[in-house]
Motif scaffolding. Structure first.
Motif, PDB file in Angstrom:
ATOM      1  N   ALA A 114       0.923  -1.176  -0.206  1.00 51.57           N
ATOM      2  CA  ALA A 114      -0.054   0.020  -0.036  1.00 51.57           C
ATOM      3  C   ALA A 114       0.847   1.362   0.091  1.00 51.57           C
ATOM      4  O   ALA A 114       0.341   2.425  -0.218  1.00 51.57           O
ATOM      5  N   ARG A 115       1.991   1.064   0.330  1.00 49.07           N
ATOM      6  CA  ARG A 115       3.030   2.499   0.326  1.00 49.07           C
ATOM      7  C   ARG A 115       3.926   2.287  -0.836  1.00 49.07           C
ATOM      8  O   ARG A 115       4.722   3.318  -0.867  1.00 49.07           O
ATOM      9  N   ARG A 116       3.902   1.295  -1.668  1.00 47.98           N
ATOM     10  CA  ARG A 116       4.758   1.442  -2.777  1.00 47.98           C
ATOM     11  C   ARG A 116       4.009   1.899  -4.033  1.00 47.98           C
ATOM     12  O   ARG A 116       3.381   0.970  -4.849  1.00 47.98           O
ATOM     13  N   SER A 117       3.816   3.278  -4.282  1.00 47.71           N
ATOM     14  CA  SER A 117       3.090   3.609  -5.346  1.00 47.71           C
ATOM     15  C   SER A 117       3.806   3.361  -6.694  1.00 47.71           C
ATOM     16  O   SER A 117       3.405   3.578  -7.884  1.00 47.71           O
ATOM     17  N   GLY A 118       5.153   3.166  -6.589  1.00 51.63           N
ATOM     18  CA  GLY A 118       5.886   2.919  -7.733  1.00 51.63           C
ATOM     19  C   GLY A 118       5.776   1.626  -8.460  1.00 51.63           C
ATOM     20  O   GLY A 118       6.326   1.658  -9.396  1.00 51.63           O
ATOM     21  N   LEU A 119       5.085   0.836  -7.700  1.00 51.58           N
ATOM     22  CA  LEU A 119       4.996  -0.493  -8.312  1.00 51.58           C
ATOM     23  C   LEU A 119       3.563  -0.581  -9.186  1.00 51.58           C
ATOM     24  O   LEU A 119       3.361  -1.533  -9.640  1.00 51.58           O
ATOM     25  N   ILE A 120       2.821   0.756  -9.105  1.00 50.57           N
ATOM     26  CA  ILE A 120       1.678   0.774  -9.887  1.00 50.57           C
ATOM     27  C   ILE A 120       1.754   0.468 -11.374  1.00 50.57           C
ATOM     28  O   ILE A 120       2.718   1.014 -11.897  1.00 50.57           O
ATOM     29  N   GLY A 121       1.244  -0.440 -12.018  1.00 55.89           N
ATOM     30  CA  GLY A 121       1.117  -0.735 -13.555  1.00 55.89           C
ATOM     31  C   GLY A 121       2.100  -1.894 -13.716  1.00 55.89           C
ATOM     32  O   GLY A 121       2.343  -2.305 -14.776  1.00 55.89           O
ATOM     33  N   GLN A 122       3.066  -2.426 -12.741  1.00 53.80           N
ATOM     34  CA  GLN A 122       4.007  -3.349 -12.694  1.00 53.80           C
ATOM     35  C   GLN A 122       3.307  -4.789 -12.338  1.00 53.80           C
ATOM     36  O   GLN A 122       1.937  -4.667 -11.838  1.00 53.80           O
ATOM     37  N   ARG A 123       3.984  -5.680 -12.753  1.00 59.61           N
ATOM     38  CA  ARG A 123       3.180  -7.405 -12.310  1.00 59.61           C
ATOM     39  C   ARG A 123       4.039  -7.828 -11.219  1.00 59.61           C
ATOM     40  O   ARG A 123       5.351  -7.737 -11.078  1.00 59.61           O
ATOM     41  N   LEU A 124       3.181  -8.629 -10.285  1.00 63.05           N
ATOM     42  CA  LEU A 124       3.947  -9.236  -9.290  1.00 63.05           C
ATOM     43  C   LEU A 124       3.702 -10.825  -9.606  1.00 63.05           C
ATOM     44  O   LEU A 124       2.633 -11.321 -10.238  1.00 63.05           O
ATOM     45  N   ARG A 125       4.503 -11.635  -9.188  1.00 63.17           N
ATOM     46  CA  ARG A 125       4.410 -13.097  -9.064  1.00 63.17           C
ATOM     47  C   ARG A 125       3.764 -13.542  -7.951  1.00 63.17           C
ATOM     48  O   ARG A 125       4.222 -13.442  -6.903  1.00 63.17           O
ATOM     49  N   ILE A 126       2.614 -13.982  -8.019  1.00 57.55           N
ATOM     50  CA  ILE A 126       1.597 -14.491  -7.153  1.00 57.55           C
ATOM     51  C   ILE A 126       1.709 -16.423  -6.853  1.00 57.55           C
ATOM     52  O   ILE A 126       1.528 -16.806  -7.802  1.00 57.55           O
ATOM     53  N   HIS A 127       2.123 -16.633  -5.717  1.00 58.76           N
ATOM     54  CA  HIS A 127       2.109 -17.954  -5.446  1.00 58.76           C
ATOM     55  C   HIS A 127       1.109 -18.004  -4.416  1.00 58.76           C
ATOM     56  O   HIS A 127       0.988 -17.469  -3.243  1.00 58.76           O
ATOM     57  N   TYR A 128       0.205 -19.169  -4.407  1.00 57.80           N
ATOM     58  CA  TYR A 128      -1.031 -19.431  -3.629  1.00 57.80           C
ATOM     59  C   TYR A 128      -1.163 -20.851  -3.453  1.00 57.80           C
ATOM     60  O   TYR A 128      -0.816 -21.730  -4.199  1.00 57.80           O
ATOM     61  N   ASP A 129      -1.747 -21.148  -2.133  1.00 56.03           N
ATOM     62  CA  ASP A 129      -2.173 -22.349  -1.792  1.00 56.03           C
ATOM     63  C   ASP A 129      -3.581 -22.362  -2.147  1.00 56.03           C
ATOM     64  O   ASP A 129      -4.524 -21.826  -1.373  1.00 56.03           O
ATOM     65  N   GLU A 130      -4.003 -23.130  -2.930  1.00 53.00           N
ATOM     66  CA  GLU A 130      -5.079 -23.293  -3.182  1.00 53.00           C
ATOM     67  C   GLU A 130      -6.323 -23.940  -2.341  1.00 53.00           C
ATOM     68  O   GLU A 130      -7.479 -23.614  -2.425  1.00 53.00           O
ATOM     69  N   SER A 131      -5.823 -24.595  -1.106  1.00 51.28           N
ATOM     70  CA  SER A 131      -6.796 -24.824  -0.035  1.00 51.28           C
ATOM     71  C   SER A 131      -6.877 -23.893   0.943  1.00 51.28           C
ATOM     72  O   SER A 131      -7.918 -23.772   1.781  1.00 51.28           O
ATOM     73  N   ASP A 132      -6.296 -22.671   0.828  1.00 47.52           N
ATOM     74  CA  ASP A 132      -6.547 -21.592   1.705  1.00 47.52           C
ATOM     75  C   ASP A 132      -6.076 -20.268   0.924  1.00 47.52           C
ATOM     76  O   ASP A 132      -4.934 -20.186   0.864  1.00 47.52           O
ATOM     77  N   LEU A 133      -7.178 -19.483   0.665  1.00 49.94           N
ATOM     78  CA  LEU A 133      -6.603 -18.482  -0.061  1.00 49.94           C
ATOM     79  C   LEU A 133      -6.845 -16.865   0.638  1.00 49.94           C
ATOM     80  O   LEU A 133      -7.052 -15.803   0.063  1.00 49.94           O
TER      81      LEU A 133
END
Length: 656
Positions: free
Chosen positions: A508-527
């Motif tokens: 929420a404090r990193r406005s410089g990341l707006i427009g960029q992409r993040l790599r998201i890893h998730y546990d499909e049993s708990d989102l």
């Protein structure tokens, strides 16, 4: 035999490659002739003269050359005739009829080779008969004689094909009393005897493919954690789910089906991991969940049913042997199911776990015999002993009739929670039961011998990386999500993942990341939270879901089903309402009529139980509300002090 064949000489003979014949099996007179011929041919191969061979062994020179020519002919088994052609009264070529067939009434002799002569002249008839066998129009029943059915229909179509070729009533086979149906049947039987794969397709009972005949390497393994087998099995058992409504009442519904997914170690027959699924079909997420459970430590099950006891000699592999915790295998065998062929599943198997995938031939479960045999053990010792089991085709109808009696209730059918406990008990005791394939040892004892080096060299299992141990969600392929936000409107950065916004105090404090992409890893049993990193690999804080999705554990399947029902306008929930409870209320309305709705309720209950067990084992408290965990982005954007009005400018072309 041509003059070129007679003058070829012994230079082209390779007697070491000739198939041999056991002469002691022949009668005494034929054995004497065979021995003289064998010695004569061997002398001819050494370069002795034909005159000397005739004086020494009593075999004429022309006869020696004729025997050599016969021995170099091709045998039906694909090899040369070799020494087998030297036995008396042996035909190296099948009989080929040259005379026209006779017109026979009630006689049975005089037309030897006529049917083969017909197929040789009209190749399309032979192709048609082979097609009848491959299409399954002829059925070969099991037994010593192998009775065939469906031959009459094949004969009728064969006779029609003969008429279409221009053969009339005076031509063979239409000029015969029986229309050559017996010759047709003998030809079909001879083809089946020469082609095992074709006979296996024609047979009523399924014939097991022999791995030795396919010249494949041995399917076993000599070391633990070298080769494992994975598969899914649909359990033939009726289940019920007990659901508690918001008023505290209990209701019982019958589920649709249940799947058992398991991984077995080939060398020790130990079950490394297993998972139950109440969905209609298994997906790649169930497969990945089984992989993750196989490489993570397990704990002893908690039994609540009366009368159940764990064998002292049993146990789970990672619970009994500390050396096997986080151990991984070298090779895994799978079938050609779509869930296994998915790119995500292959990436987990080949890249994250670092093992090789061996996909066996389709529709041949015997290529993975060890996991199939375990499923057979579960069926015999658990599934068929439960009330509501469907043991076979004949008794299944009687069981369904008794259990679907309107006067009967579902009280005799086990619940989903009871099945989970019974399955845990079955696997635990299976590891402590002597196994016939292990020489009387239990699977757990065999695993101890391999890992501890009892009577052999110890096996050092390969362990998964430390990062995967701490964050099992890294097993899944990352999903690229774009960071949204707007500085002009004061909208803090966030991402949208499966219809829900995610953010964190750091993001929420990193406005410089707006427009960029993040790599998201998730546990499909708990989102409730996801693991995020930048595109260059820098790990950032975990992102938490917004709204009510943050407070209650839920899987990707639950979220997809909720938004699917919402798109269909079947489900409505407010800002402060729990979407999962609203989804359960929707399924409760149809659970009494649709077993699929009951299976959805059972799946949600199982996910809640699994999440509770994980939190209890890891001693992780339930995530606190947003107001206690993070500063509210909306409240942090409020202006403190007097507020001045801002002049609004309406652009040209704007219309109300």
């Amino acid at each position: 035999m041509t003059s070129a064949d007679l003058s070829s000489g012994p230079r082209s003979l390779r007697l070491a490659e000739w198939p041999v014949l056991d002469g002691s099996a022949l009668p005494e007179e034929q054995r004497t002739v065979f021995q003289r011929r064998k010695l004569a041919v061997e002398a001819y191969a050494r370069g002795d003269t034909l005159l000397g061979i005739a004086e020494a062994y009593g075999v004429h020179g022309y006869t020696v050359q004729r025997l050599v020519f016969r021995a170099q002919q091709a045998h039906p088994d694909g090899r040369l005739w070799g020494y087998r052609a030297l036995a008396p009264h042996v035909r190296v070529r099948s009989y080929v009829r040259s005379k026209a067939p006779l017109v026979l009434g009630h006689k049975t002799g005089g037309n030897a080779g006529a049917f083969a002569q017909l197929l040789l002249r009209h190749s399309s008839l032979k192709v048609q008969l082979r097609g009848e066998l491959e299409a399954g129009n002829v059925v070969l029943h099991p037994g010593e004689r192998g009775r065939m059915t469906g031959v009459k229909g094949v004969a009728a179509r064969f006779q029609q094909a003969c008429r279409e070729l221009g053969l009339g009533a005076g031509d063979y086979p239409l000029n015969q009393e029986d229309k050559a149906i017996r010759s047709l049947g003998r030809t079909l039987r001879a083809w089946l005897q020469d082609d095992f794969d074709l006979a296996a397709r024609v047979a009523v009972a399924r014939a097991k493919p022999a791995s030795a005949l396919r010249q494949l390497p041995e399917r076993g393994a000599s070391d633990a954690f070298d080769t494992v087998e994975f598969d899914a099995h649909k359990m033939d058992v009726r289940l019920r789910v007990i659901d508690c409504d918001p008023l505290g009442g209990e209701q019982s519904f019958e589920t649709e089906r249940v799947w058992l997914l398991a991984i077995i170690d080939v060398a020790t027959r130990c079950i490394l991991g297993y998972t139950l699924s109440f969905k209609r079909e298994c997906s790649r997420f169930e497969a990945i969940a089984t992989f993750r459970r196989a490489v993570t430590p397990a704990s002893a099950p908690e039994l609540t049913l009366p009368g159940l006891s764990l064998l002292p000699s049993g146990g789970f592999v990672s619970q009994a042997l500390e050396q096997t915790r986080y151990a991984c295998w070298r090779q895994i065998r799978l079938d050609n199911a779509r869930a296994h062929l998915a790119a995500t599943s292959l990436d987990v198997v080949c890249e994250a776990l670092g093992c090789a995938a061996d996909f066996g031939p389709a529709y041949q479960p015997d290529d993975r015999p060890f996991i199939e045999r375990f499923f057979g053990t579960v069926t015999a010792t658990l599934s068929r002993r439960l009330p509501g089991a469907l043991p076979g085709r004949g008794s299944a109808q009687a069981a369904l009739k008794r259990l679907r009696d309107p006067k009967d209730t579902l009280r005799l059918i086990v619940t989903t929670q009871e099945l989970e406990e019974l399955l845990d008990l079955t696997v635990w005791n299976y590891h402590g039961t002597p196994h016939a394939g292990l020489g009387g040892l239990t699977p757990l004892e065999m695993m101890q011998r391999h890992v501890l080096g009892i009577g052999r060299e110890p096996v050092r299992p390969r362990l998964i990386p430390q990062m995967l141990r701490e964050r099992p969600e890294l097993l899944h392929d990352p999903v690229l999500c774009r960071v949204h936000g707007n500085l002009g409107r004061g909208e803090r950065p966030y991402i949208t993942f499966f219809h829900v916004r995610y953010t964190s105090e750091w993001l929420a404090r990193r406005s410089g990341l707006i427009g960029q992409r993040l790599r998201i890893h998730y546990d499909e049993s708990d989102l409730r939270k996801v693991h995020a990193s930048t595109e260059d690999g820098q790990i950032i804080d975990d992102l938490l879901a917004s709204g009510p999705w943050r407070y209650e554990p839920h899987s990707l399947w639950v979220r997809q089903e909720v938004f699917k029902a919402k798109r269909r306008r079947q489900l409505e929930f407010g800002t402060g309402d729990s979407p999962i409870e609203a989804f359960l209320a929707l399924r409760r309305k149809d659970a009494g009529k649709r077993r699929r709705s009951a299976s959805d309720i059972a799946q949600v209950q199982r996910e809640r139980k699994t999440a509770s067990a994980k939190a209890k084992a890891a001693a992780i408290p339930t995530p606190t509300p947003l107001a206690d965990a993070l500063p509210d982005p909306a409240s942090s954007q409020l202006v403190v002090g007097p507020v001045r009005g801002k002049r609004l400018r309406i652009e040209r072309g704007y219309a109300r």
